[in-house]
Design a protein around this motif. Structure first.
Motif, mmCIF file in Angstrom:
data_model
loop_
_atom_site.group_PDB
_atom_site.id
_atom_site.type_symbol
_atom_site.label_atom_id
_atom_site.label_comp_id
_atom_site.label_asym_id
_atom_site.label_seq_id
_atom_site.Cartn_x
_atom_site.Cartn_y
_atom_site.Cartn_z
ATOM 1 N N TYR A 275 0.829 -1.202 0.000
ATOM 2 C CA TYR A 275 0.000 0.000 0.000
ATOM 3 C C TYR A 275 0.866 1.257 0.000
ATOM 4 O O TYR A 275 0.521 2.265 -0.634
ATOM 5 N N GLU A 354 -6.100 0.849 3.273
ATOM 6 C CA GLU A 354 -6.194 0.057 4.500
ATOM 7 C C GLU A 354 -7.600 0.050 5.065
ATOM 8 O O GLU A 354 -8.072 -0.961 5.595
ATOM 9 N N GLY A 359 -9.956 -3.710 0.989
ATOM 10 C CA GLY A 359 -8.616 -3.236 0.677
ATOM 11 C C GLY A 359 -8.422 -2.937 -0.795
ATOM 12 O O GLY A 359 -9.289 -2.360 -1.459
#
Length: 438
Positions: A275, A354, A359
């Motif tokens: 991420y 997150e 996600g």
């Protein structure tokens, strides 16, 4: 990471997402473990006849001893968003440790082997032809697994794809930790082996290559022994050095590439690292939009073409590498497109990834749903509506069992007109008559 390839080189074109690559013809498949999927494909072809898709009525997975145990049949005639699992072979069910209560793909465990098949069913709708794929992933039990699969479209009416039949083959392989441990043991065994015989008879025999061979050095931590399969076991979680506020576009690209390298794929590093890499890629994309000339120069140097319809695809190719898995690049580009469309502030994409339900996968699904064309009207429903509004030729006071709105009748001509003989109970024939009449 999956690599998708269509089996039909000249399959009809269909809508593709802005940054979704069209499936490619796979390389020729030899006589290795892929043969199960070649046999499955040949079986699908044998059912075609002169139709665009085989009929679901011709497929009985339970009778296919060859690959039936490794297969799944998906039925999305009732709910395209969450297809039903109409059949699941016992070998595949056993590998995924599933009981018979599973009914829909929303119930498929996310890291199971079955999910490798069910994750791709939307691509087959777009491609309208069989799709083969092969990859390696870490399954539910933490075991590295190689798999090869194929998805094949089926139809109940000969026109629309409302069933998909998938076949998958797999084998478990040793993980990196096991492989490294074996290498160390082999090296130690070789080092401790006795010197070869001096006898002329055996001087050039099978142990001759051991003479004067140095012992293999023990692997250090720098050689990779501290790396393992699960993010919880990664020693630390390296973060690239912070960028200066006035950093140039090339520096930002280098920073994003460093993040991507540290991520090393969601299966080998923590999700947070992936991420963060996407966050840095998005920051680079926004900076590139503000410096188009510099960005064009970077693309030219990398041999990557800009894409007006998919502007984020070149960005992720620059950051993660043009040779990176196409399916993952497509997902990354979709996530960056979503961030741009939603006006996400640079530096906060990782937090949104997150916190977003599902996600990265959830954001990718949201972006694709946003791009997806409006659903086409149901031609059968339109035909029913036209017949419903049509003036009747005659009304006959006949009572028949059932509550169906439209009834197909067999009639015999007589001198006075038509004599109704019997109704036709076959639903498919009724629907075909409705389509042709309307």
């Amino acid at each position: 990471m999956d690599s998708l390839r269509g089996f039909e080189e000249d399959a009809p074109a269909a809508w593709q997402g802005d940054d979704e690559p069209a499936p490619e013809r796979p390389p020729e498949i030899g006589v290795d473990e892929r043969r199960m999927h070649v046999r499955a494909y040949n079986y699908w072809v044998s059912l075609l006849g002169d139709r665009p898709f085989p009929s679901i009525q011709d497929v009985d997975p339970q009778s296919l001893e060859d690959f039936g145990p490794n297969s799944v049949l998906l039925d999305f005639s009732a709910d395209p968003e969450d297809p039903a699992v109409a059949f699941l072979g016992h070998a595949l069910r056993s590998e995924c440790e599933l009981d018979r209560s599973i009914e829909r793909i929303s119930e498929v465990p996310g890291r199971s082997l079955l999910s490798r098949l069910t994750d791709h069913y939307l691509q087959i709708i777009a491609n309208r032809a069989p799709i083969g794929f092969e990859a390696e992933f870490i399954g539910l039990h933490g075991r590295p697994t190689l798999y090869r699969g194929i998805l094949m479209p089926l139809s109940s009416n000969g026109e629309e794809i409302d069933f998909v039949y998938g076949v998958i083959n797999w084998k478990v392989i040793a993980d990196n930790e096991t492989t490294d441990a074996l290498a160390i043991e082999v090296g130690q065994s070789v080092a401790a082996a006795p010197a070869p015989s001096e006898s002329p008879v055996w001087a050039d025999g099978p142990t001759a290559h051991l003479e004067d061979e140095p012992a293999l050095p023990a692997l250090s931590e720098e050689a990779g022994l501290t790396l393992s399969l699960w993010p919880e076991e990664v020693e630390g979680d390296a973060v690239p050095a912070a960028l200066d506020a006035d950093a140039g576009l090339a520096d930002r690209l280098g920073h994003a590439r460093e993040s991507a390298s540290l991520a090393l794929g969601a299966d080998r590093r923590s999700r947070a690292a992936l991420y963060r890499a996407l966050d840095d890629a998005y920051a680079f994309a926004r900076a590139a939009a503000a410096a188009p000339d510099d960005y064009a120069e970077l693309l030219e140097d990398a041999g990557i073409k800009a894409q007006a319809r998919a502007p984020m695809t070149p960005v992720v190719k620059l950051v993660f590498g043009a040779d990176y898995d196409k399916t993952r690049l497509t997902e990354f580009a979709a996530a960056l497109s979503w961030a741009e469309r939603e006006g996400i502030v640079v530096g906060s994409l990782a937090d949104h990834l997150e916190s977003f339900p599902g996600g990265l996968k959830g954001i990718v699904a949201a972006e694709r749903a946003h791009r997806r064309p409006a659903a086409k009207a149901d031609p059968l429903a339109e035909s029913r509506a036209r017949l419903r509004a049509a003036p009747p030729i005659a009304e006959v006071p006949v009572q028949l069992p059932g509550e169906e709105e439209f009834v197909l009748m067999v009639a015999r001509r007589t001198g006075a007109g038509l004599a109704l003989v019997a109704p036709v109970a076959d639903r498919r024939l009724v629907e075909q008559a409705i389509r042709k009449t309307a």
